[in-house]
Design an enzyme around this catalytic site. Structure first.
Site, PDB file in Angstrom:
ATOM      1  N   ARG A 171      -0.710  12.727  -2.482  1.00  0.00           N
ATOM      2  CA  ARG A 171      -0.719  13.684  -1.384  1.00  0.00           C
ATOM      3  C   ARG A 171      -0.505  15.089  -1.928  1.00  0.00           C
ATOM      4  NH1 ARG A 171       3.456  13.637   1.125  1.00  0.00           N
ATOM      5  NH2 ARG A 171       4.521  11.860   0.190  1.00  0.00           N
ATOM      6  N   TYR A 191      -7.869  10.330  -1.650  1.00  0.00           N
ATOM      7  CA  TYR A 191      -6.714   9.503  -2.030  1.00  0.00           C
ATOM      8  C   TYR A 191      -5.691   9.331  -0.908  1.00  0.00           C
ATOM      9  CZ  TYR A 191      -3.887   7.104  -5.478  1.00  0.00           C
ATOM     10  OH  TYR A 191      -3.222   6.132  -6.192  1.00  0.00           O
ATOM     11  N   LYS A 203      -0.371   8.754   7.485  1.00  0.00           N
ATOM     12  CA  LYS A 203       0.597   9.845   7.648  1.00  0.00           C
ATOM     13  C   LYS A 203       0.115  10.867   8.676  1.00  0.00           C
ATOM     14  CE  LYS A 203       2.783   7.997   4.205  1.00  0.00           C
ATOM     15  NZ  LYS A 203       4.076   7.378   4.251  1.00  0.00           N
ATOM     16  N   HIS A 237       9.216   7.524   9.583  1.00  0.00           N
ATOM     17  CA  HIS A 237       8.814   7.062   8.256  1.00  0.00           C
ATOM     18  C   HIS A 237       9.790   5.960   7.837  1.00  0.00           C
ATOM     19  CE1 HIS A 237       7.854   8.343   3.821  1.00  0.00           C
ATOM     20  NE2 HIS A 237       7.062   7.384   4.241  1.00  0.00           N
ATOM     21  N   SER A 274       8.876   8.758   0.204  1.00  0.00           N
ATOM     22  CA  SER A 274       7.806   8.016  -0.461  1.00  0.00           C
ATOM     23  C   SER A 274       8.250   7.613  -1.867  1.00  0.00           C
ATOM     24  CB  SER A 274       6.560   8.887  -0.577  1.00  0.00           C
ATOM     25  OG  SER A 274       6.152   9.307   0.697  1.00  0.00           O
ATOM     26  N   CYS A 309      10.487   5.464  -2.905  1.00  0.00           N
ATOM     27  CA  CYS A 309      11.934   5.264  -3.117  1.00  0.00           C
ATOM     28  C   CYS A 309      12.349   3.841  -2.761  1.00  0.00           C
ATOM     29  CB  CYS A 309      12.742   6.265  -2.300  1.00  0.00           C
ATOM     30  SG  CYS A 309      12.626   7.940  -2.929  1.00  0.00           S
ATOM     31  N   ASP A 350       6.532   0.984   6.075  1.00  0.00           N
ATOM     32  CA  ASP A 350       6.367   2.438   5.932  1.00  0.00           C
ATOM     33  C   ASP A 350       6.567   3.236   7.223  1.00  0.00           C
ATOM     34  OD1 ASP A 350       5.837   4.628   4.167  1.00  0.00           O
ATOM     35  OD2 ASP A 350       3.829   4.800   5.015  1.00  0.00           O
ATOM     36  N   ARG A 385      -1.553   2.437  -6.627  1.00  0.00           N
ATOM     37  CA  ARG A 385      -1.214   1.750  -5.375  1.00  0.00           C
ATOM     38  C   ARG A 385      -1.959   0.433  -5.215  1.00  0.00           C
ATOM     39  NH1 ARG A 385       2.474   4.458  -1.626  1.00  0.00           N
ATOM     40  NH2 ARG A 385       2.935   6.395  -2.692  1.00  0.00           N
TER      41      ARG A 385
END
Ligand code: SAT
Ligand code: MN
Length: 586
Positions: free
Chosen positions: A64, A203, A212, A232, A254, A256, A279, A375
């Site tokens: 991002r 991406y 998001k 989130h 993100s 974590c 998420d 990912r």
């Protein structure tokens, strides 16, 4: 079926000038055709695991890009001090110029999609138009796309998500495997008109606009208006040895460990975790006064590096088949590899790989084999520990909310808020070390309130007020906790807490605290566990647990002083109670 959609498609065709238009129906045949196309364009390499593919992005399009993400509300104060703002008209004009002819030589895909279980009253249908077949096949795993979504939409209005990789294919030109346009990348949100326009990146969150952009940035604005919460957060069900079950929602920035916590394998006998989501949570108040959460997503877009049989065996099972891997390394026998994959299984580092950049890699290479933000994309139905109520239309009742960041110092392992207000303060005061999920420096401590810094679609001060306003007579407010799995020993630099499955011990404490079945130490910082309650079956020394559970007053004072400064940037939008709770004396 939907006149507004027809008109929008015509408008975008005229603007972007694609070669073809494809209305996505969501069928298997369609997915197979798209996959063949992605193999032919060398975007996808088939892997030696069933139904799975590897994609390698352009090295300049790997995460991002927060500095190119904008909230375009009419008034700048509605975007607030934590968002990049542009006037809607100015941004629209800029983007219309960029989108002009940008799909030449490409197919334009129209992807109707539904976020949330199709039968849920809280589910929302939107449409993404994209010129990236990679986006379409990823969205297919992450949301309900195609006919079912269109049927649910009927003749209603919908959020318009327009996406282009921003690299037209002029006549005779040869395509590249990952078209993009990093110089011009722009991700713009128009909350007042329900639109997202994203240009230049293929991406993750930049391109899968359902995630998001819609389910957090726009949905947070809708939630504020209609009195619910778009967060989130992962969602899990925790069952104790007596068979009692409680659901938790947990916010972490993100990369974590949300996916690891969402799929935790308990080593405590009789305790079990089941997964609702990893998420995003959409939460509404039920008629019984409880808070109910649905997962608006239908799949996972998880960080690969560090995922192993030791750290997350459930994820390893989930991605055994039907998975799209992006930017991981390729083994000589056609499988995937990333840093940390072999931990716990005793797999040796291979002597040769093709790195995420598509070049030879050996243990002597100075670069990582997999990109740190590589990912996996996989449908949630591949997860072996799916919660039975995962698709319940009204969601699951939340008993506990967990906030957490990645901090090597200062923030103790776990605390419980003594009130809803203090809990909201916990969320507002969250800080975390930056990760590779966003472009920029890694490991730098920054404020990330509620793990929503990059995802709140409006003024964060108003967002804090919205959270405070959730507390009302007749409501059963969830307990709120703040955790930090990432404390390090100041001398050795080693992690003090083992994390992963051992986090079950902390979940158990929280579970038991909700019914006050376990004690706690009362402190101005919240309720802290007694060492003995976390130590049960643990491996660490008493001294280590004391380090994990105590508060260094000097460091705390410094932190609180800095937090007061930080809060000042919200000006009048900051609820007074938060400024007073931030006082170093608290
Ligand atoms: O935004 S992404 O979906 O690319 C990943 C994340 O930051 O959580
Ligand atoms: Mn996330």
């Amino acid at each position: 079926m939907n006149a507004e959609l027809d008109a929008w498609i015509s408008e975008i065709v005229a603007l972007c000038q694609p070669q073809n238009v494809h209305i996505v129906d969501g069928s298997e045949e369609e997915a197979n055709t798209l996959i063949q196309k992605l193999i032919a364009s060398k975007t996808f390499t088939p892997l030696q695991r069933p139904g799975s593919y590897l994609a390698r992005s352009n090295p300049d399009d790997v995460a991002r890009v927060e500095e190119r993400t904008f909230i375009c509300s009419e008034r700048q104060e509605d975007a607030g001090p934590t968002n990049n703002w542009r006037a809607p008209k100015e941004m629209r004009n800029h983007l219309i110029e960029l989108f002009q002819g940008c799909m030449q030589g490409r197919t334009m895909y129209v992807v109707p999609y539904c976020m949330g279980p199709l039968t849920s009253p809280w589910a929302k249908v939107a449409v993404e138009i994209t010129d990236s077949p990679y986006v379409v096949v990823n969205m297919r795993l992450m949301a309900h796309v195609g006919k079912a979504a269109l049927e649910k939409l009927g003749a209603s209005s919908f959020v318009r998500c327009l996406h282009s990789v921003g690299q037209p294919l002029r006549a005779g030109a040869k395509d590249v495997s990952w078209p993009c346009n990093p110089q011009q990348t722009t991700i713009a949100h128009f909350p007042e008109t329900g639109e997202v326009m994203s240009f230049g990146s293929g991406y993750g969150g930049n391109a899968l606009l359902n995630k998001k952009c819609f389910a957090l940035r726009l949905a947070s604005c809708m939630a504020r208006q209609d009195g619910w919460l778009a967060e989130h957060m992962l969602i899990i069900g925790v069952t104790n040895p007596e068979g009692e079950k409680k659901y938790f929602a947990a916010a972490f920035p993100s990369a974590c460990g949300k996916t690891n916590l969402a799929m935790l394998t308990s080593k405590l006998s009789g305790w079990k975790v089941e997964c609702v989501g990893d998420d995003i949570a959409w939460m509404h108040w039920g008629e019984d006064g409880r808070l109910y959460a649905i997962n608006p997503e239908a799949g996972f877009f998880g960080v690969a590096p560090g995922t192993s049989m030791a750290s997350n065996p459930v994820a390893m099972k989930t991605i055994e088949r039907n998975t799209i891997f992006t930017n991981v390394a390729l083994t000589d026998d056609g499988n995937v590899w990333w840093e940390g994959i072999g931990v716990g299984k005793g797999i040796e580092e291979p002597q040769h790989l093709i790195s995420w950049k598509g070049v030879d890699w050996t243990p002597a290479s100075s670069e990582k084999a997999a990109h740190p933000n590589s990912r996996f994309t996989v449908s949630i139905s591949e997860c072996p520990i799916l919660d039975p109520s995962c698709r319940a239309p009204h969601g699951v009742p939340i008993s506990g909310i967990i906030f957490g960041g990645r901090r090597s110092t200062t923030i103790p392992l776990v605390r419980q808020a003594k009130s809803w207000q203090q809990g909201v303060f916990f969320g507002a005061s969250m800080t975390s070390e930056t990760t590779a999920a966003a472009k920029g420096e890694v490991g730098k401590v920054r404020h990330d309130p509620f793990a929503m810094l990059p995802f709140c679609g409006y003024n964060m001060g108003d967002y804090f007020a919205h959270w405070l306003a959730q507390e009302k007579p007749g409501r059963h407010m969830p307990a709120i906790f703040y955790v930090n799995w990432f404390l390090k020993d100041s001398e050795t630099g080693a992690f003090l807490w083992p994390g992963y499955s051992e986090n079950m011990r902390v979940l158990r404490w929280m579970f038991d605290r909700i019914d006050t079945r376990v004690g706690a130490e009362d402190s101005p910082f919240g309720y802290l566990p007694c060492v003995k309650d976390i130590a049960r079956d643990g491996k660490e020394s008493e001294a280590t647990l004391h380090k994990l559970l105590s508060i260094d007053k000097a460091a705390w004072h410094k932190e609180a002083t800095e937090l007061q400064e930080y809060f000042k940037r919200f000006g009048n939008a900051l609820p007074d109670i938060l400024q007073s709770l931030a006082s170093p004396g608290q």
